[in-house]
Design an enzyme around this catalytic site. Structure first.
Site, PDB file in Angstrom:
ATOM      1  N   PRO A  50       9.098 -16.745  12.091  1.00 52.89           N
ATOM      2  CA  PRO A  50      10.370 -16.022  12.111  1.00 52.89           C
ATOM      3  C   PRO A  50      10.741 -15.567  13.522  1.00 52.89           C
ATOM      4  O   PRO A  50       9.875 -15.399  14.391  1.00 52.89           O
ATOM      5  CB  PRO A  50      10.109 -14.804  11.218  1.00 52.89           C
ATOM      6  CG  PRO A  50       8.863 -15.121  10.459  1.00 52.89           C
ATOM      7  CD  PRO A  50       8.065 -16.012  11.355  1.00 52.89           C
ATOM      8  N   TYR A  94       0.222  -7.628  18.848  1.00 54.77           N
ATOM      9  CA  TYR A  94       0.919  -8.389  17.806  1.00 54.77           C
ATOM     10  C   TYR A  94       1.018  -9.862  18.202  1.00 54.77           C
ATOM     11  O   TYR A  94       0.711 -10.762  17.411  1.00 54.77           O
ATOM     12  CB  TYR A  94       2.311  -7.795  17.603  1.00 54.77           C
ATOM     13  CG  TYR A  94       3.151  -8.513  16.570  1.00 54.77           C
ATOM     14  CD1 TYR A  94       3.006  -8.229  15.217  1.00 54.77           C
ATOM     15  CD2 TYR A  94       4.104  -9.471  16.949  1.00 54.77           C
ATOM     16  CE1 TYR A  94       3.771  -8.879  14.264  1.00 54.77           C
ATOM     17  CE2 TYR A  94       4.867 -10.123  16.006  1.00 54.77           C
ATOM     18  CZ  TYR A  94       4.708  -9.824  14.667  1.00 54.77           C
ATOM     19  OH  TYR A  94       5.471 -10.480  13.727  1.00 54.77           O
ATOM     20  N   ARG A 109       0.806  -1.227   0.000  1.00 51.79           N
ATOM     21  CA  ARG A 109       0.000   0.000   0.000  1.00 51.79           C
ATOM     22  C   ARG A 109       0.838   1.276   0.000  1.00 51.79           C
ATOM     23  O   ARG A 109       0.308   2.361  -0.186  1.00 51.79           O
ATOM     24  CB  ARG A 109      -0.965   0.003   1.173  1.00 51.79           C
ATOM     25  CG  ARG A 109      -0.352  -0.117   2.552  1.00 51.79           C
ATOM     26  CD  ARG A 109      -1.449  -0.099   3.609  1.00 51.79           C
ATOM     27  NE  ARG A 109      -0.905  -0.199   4.956  1.00 51.79           N
ATOM     28  CZ  ARG A 109      -1.645  -0.113   6.051  1.00 51.79           C
ATOM     29  NH1 ARG A 109      -2.955   0.069   5.946  1.00 51.79           N
ATOM     30  NH2 ARG A 109      -1.093  -0.209   7.238  1.00 51.79           N
TER      31      ARG A 109
END
Length: 240
Positions: A178, A148, A37
């Site tokens: 990750p 998160y 975006r």
């Protein structure tokens, strides 16, 4: 999965781990469609020869617009890599509830909605793959980033659930976890960071090898700690 000529939708592919995966997948001969975006980053990836769809995945309308933009295009791999990190630490003041809502949608609702919306395309391919990029913090949370962590943990459990549902179908479901990676998201994080190129490489290998789960870097050690004692794993991460 043999990646040559596969059509891959990679969300969040204009920066960070996503950008590095896009480049490596292209090197393997895949046809990669990216979303992003930020106009400057979108244009930079278009200049590299990628097809990029401008999409805001922090709301339902943006996800539905992306699905509509894909039209009749076949999809062999849905790679849900887009993600946001939002400050949500009451020790530093009052968090922004609207920013938390955007993070929750982008990190959790968008991958779920994309998976549901693109399932007919995936079912129609001889072999298809869904890859959800979660985090080592899906295993044990960090105190400073509870939103998160919550979204990544929820996406982990969603991934485990649909993997079981789809185990006897043509669709492989992979989770990539990750560690802390050297991307813009982690600017200011004092922890040792993995280069995004190496993190991307390990995710691409997991797709090629049809792995169920890719524990990357320090996430491997965290998974071992969590197996021994979930409390130990939490004590390690909650300090950060």
């Amino acid at each position: 999965m043999e990646l040559a000529d596969k059509i891959i939708l990679l969300t969040g592919g204009t920066a960070g781990i996503g950008r590095e995966m896009a480049r490596q997948l292209k090197e393997q001969g895949a046809k990669v469609v990216l979303t992003g975006r930020n106009q400057e980053r979108v244009q930079a990836m278009r200049d590299e020869g990628f097809e990029v769809i401008v999409a805001d995945l922090s709301n339902a309308a943006g996800v539905d617009a992306l699905i509509a933009e894909l039209g009749d295009k076949d999809i062999d791999v849905l790679l849900n890599s887009a993600g946001q990190l939002v400050d949500h630490d009451f020790r530093d003041g009052e968090p922004n509830a609207d920013a938390a809502d955007d993070c929750i949608y982008a990190n959790l609702n968008a991958p779920i909605r994309l998976t549901a919306g693109l399932m007919p395309k995936l079912r129609n391919r001889p072999k298809a793959t869904i890859v959800n990029v979660t985090s080592g913090l899906a295993i044990a949370p960090a105190a400073r980033t509870p939103i998160y962590c919550a979204t990544k943990s929820a996406l982990r459990f969603y991934t485990l659930g649909i993997r079981e549902q789809l185990k006897d179908t043509n669709i492989r479901v992979i989770e990539a976890l990750p560690p802390v990676v050297d991307t813009q998201m982690n600017d200011g994080n004092p922890m040792k960071k993995m280069p995004p190129e190496e993190c991307a490489r390990q995710i691409v290998v997991a797709i090629e090898r049809d792995q169920d789960e890719a524990n990357i870097g320090m996430t491997k050690a965290l998974r071992i700690a969590e197996t021994i004692s979930p409390g130990l794993a939490r004590n390690i991460t909650l300090r950060f």
